[in-house]
Scaffold this motif. Structure first.
Motif, PDB file in Angstrom:
ATOM      1  N   ILE A 253      48.201  55.147  31.142  1.00 49.60           N
ATOM      2  CA  ILE A 253      48.288  53.826  31.758  1.00 49.60           C
ATOM      3  C   ILE A 253      46.888  53.222  31.850  1.00 49.60           C
ATOM      4  CG2 ILE A 253      48.905  52.561  33.851  1.00 49.60           C
ATOM      5  CD1 ILE A 253      51.009  54.727  34.381  1.00 49.60           C
ATOM      6  N   GLU A 254      46.734  52.000  31.391  1.00 50.58           N
ATOM      7  CA  GLU A 254      45.451  51.304  31.510  1.00 50.58           C
ATOM      8  C   GLU A 254      45.234  50.906  32.972  1.00 50.58           C
ATOM      9  OE1 GLU A 254      45.221  48.063  28.854  1.00 50.58           O
ATOM     10  OE2 GLU A 254      45.552  49.267  27.048  1.00 50.58           O
ATOM     11  N   ALA A 255      44.033  51.165  33.460  1.00 55.32           N
ATOM     12  CA  ALA A 255      43.781  50.923  34.880  1.00 55.32           C
ATOM     13  C   ALA A 255      42.500  50.118  35.123  1.00 55.32           C
ATOM     14  CB  ALA A 255      43.714  52.250  35.635  1.00 55.32           C
ATOM     15  N   VAL A 256      41.348  50.656  34.774  1.00 54.52           N
ATOM     16  CA  VAL A 256      40.067  50.030  35.105  1.00 54.52           C
ATOM     17  C   VAL A 256      39.965  48.655  34.447  1.00 54.52           C
ATOM     18  CG1 VAL A 256      37.555  50.234  34.956  1.00 54.52           C
ATOM     19  CG2 VAL A 256      38.959  52.277  35.342  1.00 54.52           C
ATOM     20  N   GLY A 257      39.667  47.646  35.279  1.00 49.92           N
ATOM     21  CA  GLY A 257      39.541  46.279  34.778  1.00 49.92           C
ATOM     22  C   GLY A 257      40.850  45.525  34.723  1.00 49.92           C
TER      23      GLY A 257
ATOM     24  N   ASP B 287      48.820  46.777  39.761  1.00 49.99           N
ATOM     25  CA  ASP B 287      50.277  46.672  39.623  1.00 49.99           C
ATOM     26  C   ASP B 287      50.894  47.881  40.325  1.00 49.99           C
ATOM     27  OD1 ASP B 287      52.921  46.438  38.958  1.00 49.99           O
ATOM     28  OD2 ASP B 287      52.590  46.137  36.808  1.00 49.99           O
ATOM     29  N   PRO B 288      51.606  47.670  41.427  1.00 49.77           N
ATOM     30  CA  PRO B 288      52.187  48.804  42.159  1.00 49.77           C
ATOM     31  C   PRO B 288      53.200  49.607  41.356  1.00 49.77           C
ATOM     32  CG  PRO B 288      53.062  46.717  42.971  1.00 49.77           C
ATOM     33  CD  PRO B 288      51.929  46.385  42.053  1.00 49.77           C
ATOM     34  N   ASN B 289      53.704  49.021  40.266  1.00 49.71           N
ATOM     35  CA  ASN B 289      54.648  49.758  39.428  1.00 49.71           C
ATOM     36  C   ASN B 289      53.957  50.856  38.615  1.00 49.71           C
ATOM     37  OD1 ASN B 289      56.927  48.178  40.158  1.00 49.71           O
ATOM     38  ND2 ASN B 289      56.222  46.563  38.770  1.00 49.71           N
TER      39      ASN B 289
ATOM     40  N   ASN C  17      42.319  41.847  43.531  1.00 46.87           N
ATOM     41  CA  ASN C  17      43.297  42.860  43.100  1.00 46.87           C
ATOM     42  C   ASN C  17      42.987  43.415  41.709  1.00 46.87           C
ATOM     43  OD1 ASN C  17      44.837  42.716  45.473  1.00 46.87           O
ATOM     44  ND2 ASN C  17      46.026  40.991  44.664  1.00 46.87           N
ATOM     45  N   ILE C  18      41.735  43.630  41.437  1.00 43.63           N
ATOM     46  CA  ILE C  18      41.315  44.229  40.172  1.00 43.63           C
ATOM     47  C   ILE C  18      40.962  45.698  40.418  1.00 43.63           C
ATOM     48  CG2 ILE C  18      39.628  44.178  38.289  1.00 43.63           C
ATOM     49  CD1 ILE C  18      41.587  41.838  38.307  1.00 43.63           C
TER      50      ILE C  18
ATOM     51  N   MET D 249      45.924  56.879  40.046  1.00 38.87           N
ATOM     52  CA  MET D 249      45.300  56.856  41.365  1.00 38.87           C
ATOM     53  C   MET D 249      43.998  56.045  41.263  1.00 38.87           C
ATOM     54  SD  MET D 249      44.324  60.082  43.812  1.00 38.87           S
ATOM     55  CE  MET D 249      45.971  60.765  43.580  1.00 38.87           C
ATOM     56  N   VAL D 250      43.940  54.891  41.917  1.00 40.09           N
ATOM     57  CA  VAL D 250      42.840  53.936  41.653  1.00 40.09           C
ATOM     58  C   VAL D 250      42.209  53.428  42.953  1.00 40.09           C
ATOM     59  CG1 VAL D 250      43.903  53.179  39.487  1.00 40.09           C
ATOM     60  CG2 VAL D 250      44.452  51.985  41.611  1.00 40.09           C
ATOM     61  N   LYS D 251      41.063  52.737  42.738  1.00 38.40           N
ATOM     62  CA  LYS D 251      40.353  52.021  43.800  1.00 38.40           C
ATOM     63  C   LYS D 251      40.402  50.533  43.442  1.00 38.40           C
ATOM     64  CE  LYS D 251      35.899  52.536  43.979  1.00 38.40           C
ATOM     65  NZ  LYS D 251      34.557  53.131  44.255  1.00 38.40           N
ATOM     66  N   VAL D 252      40.846  49.707  44.393  1.00 37.25           N
ATOM     67  CA  VAL D 252      41.074  48.290  44.116  1.00 37.25           C
ATOM     68  C   VAL D 252      40.007  47.464  44.812  1.00 37.25           C
ATOM     69  CG1 VAL D 252      42.743  46.398  44.288  1.00 37.25           C
ATOM     70  CG2 VAL D 252      43.547  48.745  43.984  1.00 37.25           C
TER      71      VAL D 252
END
Length: 223
Positions: free
Chosen positions: A171-175, A179-181, A197-198, A218-221
Motif C-alpha cells: 500500500i502506498e503511504a508516504v506523501g 485513507d482510513p480504508n 491529512n498527508i 501503520m503511519v504518522k499523519v
C-alpha cells in the motif's frame, strides 16, 4: 204455453247477447291488428329477419350447434403415459435447476474458502518480509557489496516478486492523503510543509491481496 213462450224468449235473449259479444270481440281484434300494423318499423322487420337468419345458420351451420346440443363439447382426455412423461420431465428439469444452483453455490464457497486461506498464509509471511527489510536497512553502506548482503537482497527481491505474482501489493503511504480504508494512524504531527491529512511517515508497510486489505499501513499523519 206460457212456459214455452218464456223459454223461447230467454233463448232468444241469450243468443242475441252471444252475437253481440262476438261482434264486439271481432271488432276489438281488428282494431288491435290495425294498430300493430301502423306501429311496425323497418328496424323491427330487420330484427325479425336477423333473428330468422341466425336461427337458419344455427340449424344449417356445419351441424356444430346441433352436435353440441345435449351432450356439450367433448373434452380431450390425455393418456396416462403422456401425463407420467410430463410429470417426469418437469421433475427432471427441477432437479437439473437445483443441481446447477448447488454447483454455483459450491464454487462460490470454494472460492471464498480459498481467499480466506490465502489471506491467512500471506498474513503469516508478512513478518518475514518485515524482518528482511529491517535487516537490509541495517546494513552499512560500505558492507552492501558483501556477498552475504547481496545474497540477502536477492532473496528479498525473489520473495517480493513471488508475492506480486500472487497479487499481493504494498500500500502506498508516504506523501499520500490519509485513507482510513488503507492506513492506520498512530501518530499526528504539525508540519507546514505538508498539506492536511498527508502521511508523513510509515512505521509498518501495509499490503493488499486482490484489492482486499491484508494489513493496514501503520503511519504518522501531518496536520
Amino acid at each position: 204455453m206460457a212456459d214455452e213462450n218464456l223459454k223461447k224468449e230467454m233463448e232468444e235473449s241469450v243468443e242475441d247477447k252471444v252475437d253481440e259479444a262476438t261482434e264486439e270481440a271481432v271488432e276489438e281484434n281488428a282494431e288491435e291488428e290495425a294498430a300493430e300494423t301502423l306501429n311496425e318499423t323497418p328496424e323491427s322487420e330487420e330484427a325479425d329477419e336477423d333473428t330468422e337468419k341466425e336461427e337458419a345458420e344455427k340449424e344449417s351451420g356445419d351441424g356444430k350447434e346441433v352436435k353440441k346440443g345435449f351432450f356439450g363439447k367433448k373434452k380431450d382426455k390425455k393418456d396416462k403415459k403422456d401425463v407420467q412423461i410430463e410429470e417426469l420431465t418437469d421433475r427432471l428439469k427441477r432437479q437439473m435447476a437445483e443441481f446447477d444452483n448447488f454447483r454455483k453455490r459450491t464454487e462460490k464457497e470454494k472460492s471464498a474458502m480459498f481467499e480466506v486461506g490465502a489471506k491467512s498464509v500471506i498474513e503469516k509471511m508478512l513478518p518475514v518480509v518485515d524482518n528482511f527489510e529491517r535487516g537490509l536497512a541495517a546494513v552499512p553502506e560500505d558492507k552492501k557489496d558483501d556477498p552475504f548482503a547481496e545474497g540477502m537482497e536477492k532473496i528479498y527481491k525473489q520473495l517480493i516478486g513471488t508475492l506480486e505474482e500472487l497479487e499481493v501489493k504494498a500500500i502506498e503511504a508516504v506523501g499520500q492523503e490519509f485513507d482510513p480504508n488503507f492506513h492506520n494512524a498512530v501518530m499526528h504531527i504539525e508540519d507546514e510543509e505538508l498539506g492536511d491529512n498527508i502521511v508523513a511517515e510509515e512505521f509498518q508497510k501495509g499490503y493488499t491481496y486482490r484489492e482486499n486489505v491484508v494489513r493496514h499501513s501503520m503511519v504518522k499523519v501531518a496536520n
